[in-house]
Design a protein around this motif. Structure first.
Motif, PDB file in Angstrom:
ATOM      1  N   THR A 160       0.667  -1.233  -0.015  1.00 42.92           N
ATOM      2  CA  THR A 160      -0.203   0.256   0.034  1.00 42.92           C
ATOM      3  C   THR A 160       0.892   1.283   0.041  1.00 42.92           C
ATOM      4  O   THR A 160       2.091   1.141   0.389  1.00 42.92           O
ATOM      5  CB  THR A 160      -1.049  -0.002   1.208  1.00 42.92           C
ATOM      6  N   ARG A 161       0.312   2.256  -0.475  1.00 41.20           N
ATOM      7  CA  ARG A 161       1.023   3.678  -0.559  1.00 41.20           C
ATOM      8  C   ARG A 161      -0.164   4.609  -0.490  1.00 41.20           C
ATOM      9  O   ARG A 161      -1.125   4.702  -1.219  1.00 41.20           O
ATOM     10  CB  ARG A 161       1.795   3.703  -1.792  1.00 41.20           C
ATOM     11  N   LEU A 162       0.379   5.615   0.303  1.00 38.77           N
ATOM     12  CA  LEU A 162      -0.959   6.885   0.585  1.00 38.77           C
ATOM     13  C   LEU A 162      -0.326   7.994  -0.256  1.00 38.77           C
ATOM     14  O   LEU A 162       0.815   8.411   0.110  1.00 38.77           O
ATOM     15  CB  LEU A 162      -0.818   7.187   1.948  1.00 38.77           C
ATOM     16  N   LEU A 163      -0.800   8.243  -1.449  1.00 38.07           N
ATOM     17  CA  LEU A 163      -0.416   9.125  -2.230  1.00 38.07           C
ATOM     18  C   LEU A 163      -0.842  10.586  -1.666  1.00 38.07           C
ATOM     19  O   LEU A 163      -2.020  10.769  -0.966  1.00 38.07           O
ATOM     20  CB  LEU A 163      -1.218   9.116  -3.784  1.00 38.07           C
ATOM     21  N   TYR A 164      -0.107  11.499  -1.942  1.00 33.30           N
ATOM     22  CA  TYR A 164      -0.037  12.695  -1.317  1.00 33.30           C
ATOM     23  C   TYR A 164       0.019  13.112   0.117  1.00 33.30           C
ATOM     24  O   TYR A 164      -0.232  14.334   0.556  1.00 33.30           O
ATOM     25  CB  TYR A 164      -1.279  13.541  -1.780  1.00 33.30           C
ATOM     26  N   ASN A 165       0.156  11.993   0.706  1.00 31.14           N
ATOM     27  CA  ASN A 165       0.249  11.779   2.337  1.00 31.14           C
ATOM     28  C   ASN A 165       1.009  10.459   2.715  1.00 31.14           C
ATOM     29  O   ASN A 165       0.416   9.719   3.434  1.00 31.14           O
ATOM     30  CB  ASN A 165      -1.317  11.898   2.936  1.00 31.14           C
ATOM     31  N   GLY A 250       2.291  22.965  -4.013  1.00 34.61           N
ATOM     32  CA  GLY A 250       1.946  23.647  -5.231  1.00 34.61           C
ATOM     33  C   GLY A 250       2.671  25.090  -5.222  1.00 34.61           C
ATOM     34  O   GLY A 250       3.393  25.547  -4.410  1.00 34.61           O
ATOM     35  N   SER A 251       2.178  25.853  -6.290  1.00 35.94           N
ATOM     36  CA  SER A 251       2.543  27.360  -6.514  1.00 35.94           C
ATOM     37  C   SER A 251       1.889  28.020  -5.113  1.00 35.94           C
ATOM     38  O   SER A 251       0.625  28.181  -4.949  1.00 35.94           O
ATOM     39  CB  SER A 251       2.139  27.685  -7.778  1.00 35.94           C
ATOM     40  N   LEU A 252       2.909  28.636  -4.572  1.00 33.02           N
ATOM     41  CA  LEU A 252       2.232  29.772  -3.417  1.00 33.02           C
ATOM     42  C   LEU A 252       1.557  30.724  -4.022  1.00 33.02           C
ATOM     43  O   LEU A 252       0.524  31.286  -3.352  1.00 33.02           O
ATOM     44  CB  LEU A 252       3.452  29.984  -2.631  1.00 33.02           C
ATOM     45  N   SER A 253       2.117  31.366  -5.180  1.00 29.82           N
ATOM     46  CA  SER A 253       1.334  32.401  -5.883  1.00 29.82           C
ATOM     47  C   SER A 253       0.008  32.205  -6.241  1.00 29.82           C
ATOM     48  O   SER A 253      -1.072  32.882  -6.101  1.00 29.82           O
ATOM     49  CB  SER A 253       2.286  33.000  -6.871  1.00 29.82           C
ATOM     50  N   ALA A 330      -5.913  20.594  -4.341  1.00 30.14           N
ATOM     51  CA  ALA A 330      -5.205  20.315  -5.511  1.00 30.14           C
ATOM     52  C   ALA A 330      -3.765  21.022  -5.446  1.00 30.14           C
ATOM     53  O   ALA A 330      -2.927  20.526  -6.020  1.00 30.14           O
ATOM     54  CB  ALA A 330      -6.085  20.645  -6.820  1.00 30.14           C
ATOM     55  N   VAL A 331      -3.912  22.254  -5.187  1.00 27.31           N
ATOM     56  CA  VAL A 331      -2.682  22.980  -5.360  1.00 27.31           C
ATOM     57  C   VAL A 331      -1.853  23.002  -4.118  1.00 27.31           C
ATOM     58  O   VAL A 331      -0.692  22.668  -4.307  1.00 27.31           O
ATOM     59  CB  VAL A 331      -3.056  24.629  -5.366  1.00 27.31           C
ATOM     60  N   LEU A 336      -0.666  20.512  -7.876  1.00 26.73           N
ATOM     61  CA  LEU A 336      -1.291  20.732  -9.206  1.00 26.73           C
ATOM     62  C   LEU A 336      -1.311  22.199  -9.605  1.00 26.73           C
ATOM     63  O   LEU A 336      -1.200  23.268  -8.650  1.00 26.73           O
ATOM     64  CB  LEU A 336      -2.562  20.092  -9.331  1.00 26.73           C
ATOM     65  N   GLY A 337      -1.273  22.497 -10.883  1.00 28.58           N
ATOM     66  CA  GLY A 337      -1.169  23.689 -11.651  1.00 28.58           C
ATOM     67  C   GLY A 337      -2.698  24.459 -11.853  1.00 28.58           C
ATOM     68  O   GLY A 337      -3.649  23.760 -11.593  1.00 28.58           O
ATOM     69  N   PHE A 338      -2.609  25.356 -12.508  1.00 28.51           N
ATOM     70  CA  PHE A 338      -3.706  26.090 -12.822  1.00 28.51           C
ATOM     71  C   PHE A 338      -4.599  25.348 -13.848  1.00 28.51           C
ATOM     72  O   PHE A 338      -5.846  25.205 -13.884  1.00 28.51           O
ATOM     73  CB  PHE A 338      -3.607  27.627 -13.430  1.00 28.51           C
TER      74      PHE A 338
END
Length: 368
Positions: A160-165, A250-253, A330-331, A336-338
């Motif tokens: 098992t693998r927890l994506l993004y966490n 992701g992008s802070l801006s 998402a960000v 992820l991007g725009f």
């Protein structure tokens, strides 16, 4: 423009003199982010577990050692017999109990099979299932250690693998939701009260007969709260990163741009409420109590929208915080991007334009 700047400066003075406004703006969000980050979590930690080891052999002791080493349990040896364990459950002092039979080790070595009983408090079914799952995983891991090669000719071992966490940090689920909740309620409430306060004090009529354009009144009222909300967002973001260990992948801006858009949406909602109410109590009731439950239920960070009836899933589409929650996840969490959040962004832009149009139109009608 000079008149607008003077009016905005006046509004800043009003905000900084009002301690209640500052408390709502900064105190409540900090308290909520800390509570949701530390107290409200789907993980089960430090659950009290009693272990009744009737075997007292090396195998049972090794399993007990692994359980005690886990951060999920506060394990202790049982000082009562089997029949008295149920009485401890009735007192509410115990979440789980593990009972090893007398011949646990010998059965495991001779026949390759041994039984261990796990008892959990089913009055809280979610916690009980989670604890049983944790204990089952520990026992399965020990079984794999003592016998890496299974007795069966074929073995399927899931990885098992927890994506993004990867670290299973429970705060990662709540932080985006708390951001949406705090900005939605606080920004809407403060903006609605700021305009209604002028009506209650009788100063709105003075503003309306002045050379200052009515539309500029609403803009000047909203700009201070926009600036303070951005500062509030920055504070919550710093707490999330440095206190709750929630990374910004992701992008802070982009995250700031999307948050400013959502703040403007909330301010527009507050201006709309201010045009339909004549007292601060009514405005607070509509903006805080009226929006809190829909935001909690239909945003998706506490209750999965997929599990709800179809009608509620449709209703959730008109809640602005739902779309902002998807953007932040998402960000901030997925990096992820725009190109992945442009649809949600377009929905928020549409809501903002619609709310501003209705608020300004109703405000003009009241001036006639």
């Amino acid at each position: 423009m000079k008149q607008l700047l003077v009016f905005i400066r006046k509004e800043f003075y009003h905000v900084f003199r009002d301690r209640r406004t500052l408390l709502i703006m900064f105190g409540i969000p900090v308290a909520q982010i800390l509570l949701f980050g530390f107290a409200l979590t789907s993980e089960v930690k430090n659950a009290k577990v009693i272990i009744s080891d009737n075997a007292k052999d090396p195998n049972s002791q090794q399993i007990i050692h692994k359980i005690k080493a886990s951060s999920y349990f506060l394990a202790e040896e049982a000082t009562v017999n089997y029949t008295d364990i149920e009485k401890v459950f009735k007192k509410g002092e115990l979440k789980c109990a593990i009972i090893f039979p007398p011949h646990f080790g010998s059965d495991l070595l001779k026949s390759g099979r041994a039984q261990v009983q796990i008892m959990a408090d089913g009055s809280d079914p979610n916690t009980a299932k989670t604890l049983i799952s944790y204990l089952t995983a520990i026992i399965a891991d020990y079984q794999h250690q003592i016998s890496p090669a299974a007795a069966f000719p074929y073995s399927i071992v899931p990885e098992t693998r927890l994506l993004y966490n990867e670290n299973a940090n429970g705060s990662l689920n709540f932080v985006p939701g708390v951001l949406a909740l705090v900005l939605m309620i606080v920004c809407t409430a403060l903006t609605s009260v700021a305009v209604v306060r002028e009506k209650e004090l009788g100063t709105m009529e003075i503003l309306l007969v002045s050379p200052f354009k009515p539309v500029m009144v609403l803009i000047a009222k909203a700009i201070p709260f926009l600036a303070l909300s951005i500062a509030n967002f920055t504070l919550i973001l710093l707490l999330s990163v440095y206190v709750l260990d929630v990374p910004v992948k992701g992008s802070l801006s982009l995250l700031y741009i999307e948050s400013i858009l959502f703040i403007i949406t909330c301010l527009s909602f507050g201006l709309l409420i201010s045009n339909t109410t004549n007292s601060q109590q009514t405005a607070l009731l509509l903006s805080m109590m009226g929006l809190m439950m829909p935001t909690l239920i239909f945003t998706g960070f506490m209750f999965p929208l997929e599990n709800m009836p179809r009608i509620f899933q449709v209703i959730s589409n008109i809640i602005p915080s739902r779309w902002y929650f998807l953007i932040v996840k998402a960000v901030m969490l997925k990096g992820l991007g725009f190109e992945y959040v442009w649809k949600e962004t377009l929905v928020l832009v549409g809501m903002t334009v619609l709310l501003l149009f209705i608020a300004l139109k109703n405000f003009k009608k009241r001036l006639a």
